[in-house]
Write a protein that holds these residues in place. Structure first.
Motif, PDB file in Angstrom:
ATOM      1  N   ALA A  83     -32.907 -90.310  36.652  1.00 35.57           N
ATOM      2  CA  ALA A  83     -32.938 -90.087  38.099  1.00 35.57           C
ATOM      3  C   ALA A  83     -32.432 -88.694  38.451  1.00 35.57           C
ATOM      4  CB  ALA A  83     -32.096 -91.152  38.815  1.00 35.57           C
ATOM      5  N   GLY A  84     -31.384 -88.240  37.730  1.00 38.83           N
ATOM      6  CA  GLY A  84     -30.890 -86.891  37.970  1.00 38.83           C
ATOM      7  C   GLY A  84     -31.916 -85.833  37.605  1.00 38.83           C
ATOM      8  N   ILE A  85     -32.626 -86.047  36.483  1.00 41.96           N
ATOM      9  CA  ILE A  85     -33.669 -85.100  36.086  1.00 41.96           C
ATOM     10  C   ILE A  85     -34.786 -85.069  37.117  1.00 41.96           C
ATOM     11  CG2 ILE A  85     -35.430 -84.630  34.344  1.00 41.96           C
ATOM     12  CD1 ILE A  85     -33.527 -85.774  32.265  1.00 41.96           C
ATOM     13  N   GLN A  91     -36.124 -80.934  43.496  1.00 40.19           N
ATOM     14  CA  GLN A  91     -35.499 -79.807  44.172  1.00 40.19           C
ATOM     15  C   GLN A  91     -36.188 -78.499  43.817  1.00 40.19           C
ATOM     16  OE1 GLN A  91     -33.280 -79.733  46.501  1.00 40.19           O
ATOM     17  NE2 GLN A  91     -33.024 -77.504  46.575  1.00 40.19           N
ATOM     18  N   LEU A  92     -36.567 -78.336  42.539  1.00 39.49           N
ATOM     19  CA  LEU A  92     -37.279 -77.130  42.128  1.00 39.49           C
ATOM     20  C   LEU A  92     -38.626 -77.020  42.835  1.00 39.49           C
ATOM     21  CD1 LEU A  92     -36.630 -76.988  38.264  1.00 39.49           C
ATOM     22  CD2 LEU A  92     -35.577 -75.598  40.052  1.00 39.49           C
ATOM     23  N   LEU A  93     -39.324 -78.137  42.954  1.00 38.63           N
ATOM     24  CA  LEU A  93     -40.608 -78.121  43.660  1.00 38.63           C
ATOM     25  C   LEU A  93     -40.423 -77.768  45.128  1.00 38.63           C
ATOM     26  CD1 LEU A  93     -42.323 -81.275  42.090  1.00 38.63           C
ATOM     27  CD2 LEU A  93     -42.831 -78.873  41.620  1.00 38.63           C
ATOM     28  N   ALA A  98     -40.814 -73.766  49.528  1.00 40.95           N
ATOM     29  CA  ALA A  98     -40.168 -72.913  50.528  1.00 40.95           C
ATOM     30  C   ALA A  98     -40.437 -71.442  50.243  1.00 40.95           C
ATOM     31  CB  ALA A  98     -38.661 -73.181  50.551  1.00 40.95           C
ATOM     32  N   HIS A  99     -40.414 -71.058  48.957  1.00 37.46           N
ATOM     33  CA  HIS A  99     -40.692 -69.661  48.601  1.00 37.46           C
ATOM     34  C   HIS A  99     -42.118 -69.281  48.958  1.00 37.46           C
ATOM     35  CE1 HIS A  99     -40.345 -65.899  46.402  1.00 37.46           C
ATOM     36  NE2 HIS A  99     -41.498 -66.177  45.812  1.00 37.46           N
ATOM     37  N   ARG A 100     -43.072 -70.183  48.679  1.00 36.53           N
ATOM     38  CA  ARG A 100     -44.456 -69.891  49.024  1.00 36.53           C
ATOM     39  C   ARG A 100     -44.640 -69.806  50.534  1.00 36.53           C
ATOM     40  NH1 ARG A 100     -45.292 -73.146  44.444  1.00 36.53           N
ATOM     41  NH2 ARG A 100     -45.273 -75.046  45.688  1.00 36.53           N
ATOM     42  N   ALA A 101     -43.920 -70.664  51.272  1.00 38.64           N
ATOM     43  CA  ALA A 101     -44.009 -70.611  52.733  1.00 38.64           C
ATOM     44  C   ALA A 101     -43.450 -69.287  53.262  1.00 38.64           C
ATOM     45  CB  ALA A 101     -43.260 -71.794  53.345  1.00 38.64           C
ATOM     46  N   ASP A 102     -42.334 -68.839  52.679  1.00 45.22           N
ATOM     47  CA  ASP A 102     -41.766 -67.555  53.090  1.00 45.22           C
ATOM     48  C   ASP A 102     -42.716 -66.407  52.778  1.00 45.22           C
ATOM     49  OD1 ASP A 102     -39.511 -68.820  53.982  1.00 45.22           O
ATOM     50  OD2 ASP A 102     -38.334 -68.443  52.169  1.00 45.22           O
ATOM     51  N   ALA A 103     -43.308 -66.444  51.580  1.00 50.89           N
ATOM     52  CA  ALA A 103     -44.247 -65.380  51.201  1.00 50.89           C
ATOM     53  C   ALA A 103     -45.457 -65.367  52.129  1.00 50.89           C
ATOM     54  CB  ALA A 103     -44.693 -65.575  49.756  1.00 50.89           C
ATOM     55  N   SER A 104     -45.939 -66.544  52.506  1.00 58.56           N
ATOM     56  CA  SER A 104     -47.076 -66.616  53.416  1.00 58.56           C
ATOM     57  C   SER A 104     -46.714 -66.071  54.796  1.00 58.56           C
ATOM     58  CB  SER A 104     -47.552 -68.072  53.536  1.00 58.56           C
ATOM     59  OG  SER A 104     -48.621 -68.182  54.444  1.00 58.56           O
TER      60      SER A 104
END
Length: 269
Positions: A83-85, A91-93, A98-104
């Motif tokens: 479950a932790g994994i 969280q990484l996804l 969020a990074h792709r949204a910021d870049a867009s």
């Protein structure tokens, strides 16, 4: 450049949904795996608990309840680890989304600012200059691109004579604003948003004014074949540092007052 950034912005929007198996296949397989794992753990625990009792005389039977409790505990710990994994992967996804949204969003700002720079009205072009400068501060990955666009604007054909054909009303104010923004980003080289180490290309530009005094040039700067005319261009107390500043073929026409710092003086026409 606008097209390339737009493609970078639109690329993450494509369908990247993985091809998942049907739940009617995954659920039975998961149950089988859990059952097999439980059986393996049960026999392993049973063997561990029965080993000490095998040496006793008379032999003491293994308490099956202890085996079951130990098996459940081990399976619970394994489930907690899985479950932790899973939570970490989720969280990484989420961070990637969020990074792709910021870049867009940053690419959208770039497109808007670039369109404003090509507008007919000087006020809109001024807004585009400020928008591009703010974007350069916020978007470190593409900061050089934003700087290149501002420098390219100064290299575009420019007619400073108001009576000449091709003169644009308010264009001089826009160009002086570009120079002042670049200057402000060169005066504090240790700032996180400083442009001192970035390349500045004014090759062939017509500058009829501008203040580069107290600037720190730590990257490659080119004034090659530039024309300084009709105003006052200052380089007082400017420093080159580790950078290179080239004035090869630059021309200074009569009537221009220039205050030189430690920079090499280009030939006068």
């Amino acid at each position: 450049m606008v097209i390339s950034l737009r493609q970078q912005r639109e690329a993450p929007r494509g369908r990247h949904t993985p091809k998942l198996w049907s739940v009617w296949i995954v659920a039975p397989l998961a149950l089988l795996v859990v059952a097999a794992l439980s059986l393996v753990v049960f026999h392993y625990v049973y063997g561990l608990l029965s080993h000490p009792t095998s040496t006793q005389k008379p032999r003491k039977p293994v308490d099956i309840n202890d085996v079951i409790k130990t098996t459940v505990t081990v399976l619970t710990l394994m489930g907690a680890v899985l479950a932790g994994i899973y939570a970490y992967r989720k969280q990484l996804l989420a961070e990637g989304d969020a990074h792709r949204a910021d870049a867009s969003q940053l690419a959208d700002r770039y497109t808007t600012a670039a369109e404003q720079l090509g507008h007919e009205q000087a006020a809109v072009r001024l807004a585009g200059v400020y928008a591009l400068a703010r974007l350069a501060d916020d978007w470190e990955e593409q900061r050089q691109v934003c700087i290149d666009v501002l420098c390219a604007y100064l290299r575009m054909p420019y007619q400073p004579d108001p009576s000449a054909e091709g003169h644009k009303i308010g264009e001089r104010e826009v160009r002086l604003t570009v120079i002042s923004i670049i200057r402000d980003h060169l005066r504090h080289p240790d700032a996180t948003t400083a442009w001192s180490t970035y390349a500045l290309d004014f090759t062939g530009a017509t500058l009829d004014g501008g203040d580069f005094s107290q600037c720190h040039f730590r990257g490659p700067v080119s004034f090659n074949n530039a024309t300084l005319s009709g105003g006052e261009v200052r380089f007082g107390n400017a420093s080159i540092g580790e950078g290179t500043v080239s004035f090869e073929g630059a021309t200074i026409r009569s009537g221009v007052d220039i205050e030189w710092g430690p920079l090499p003086q280009p030939p006068r026409a």
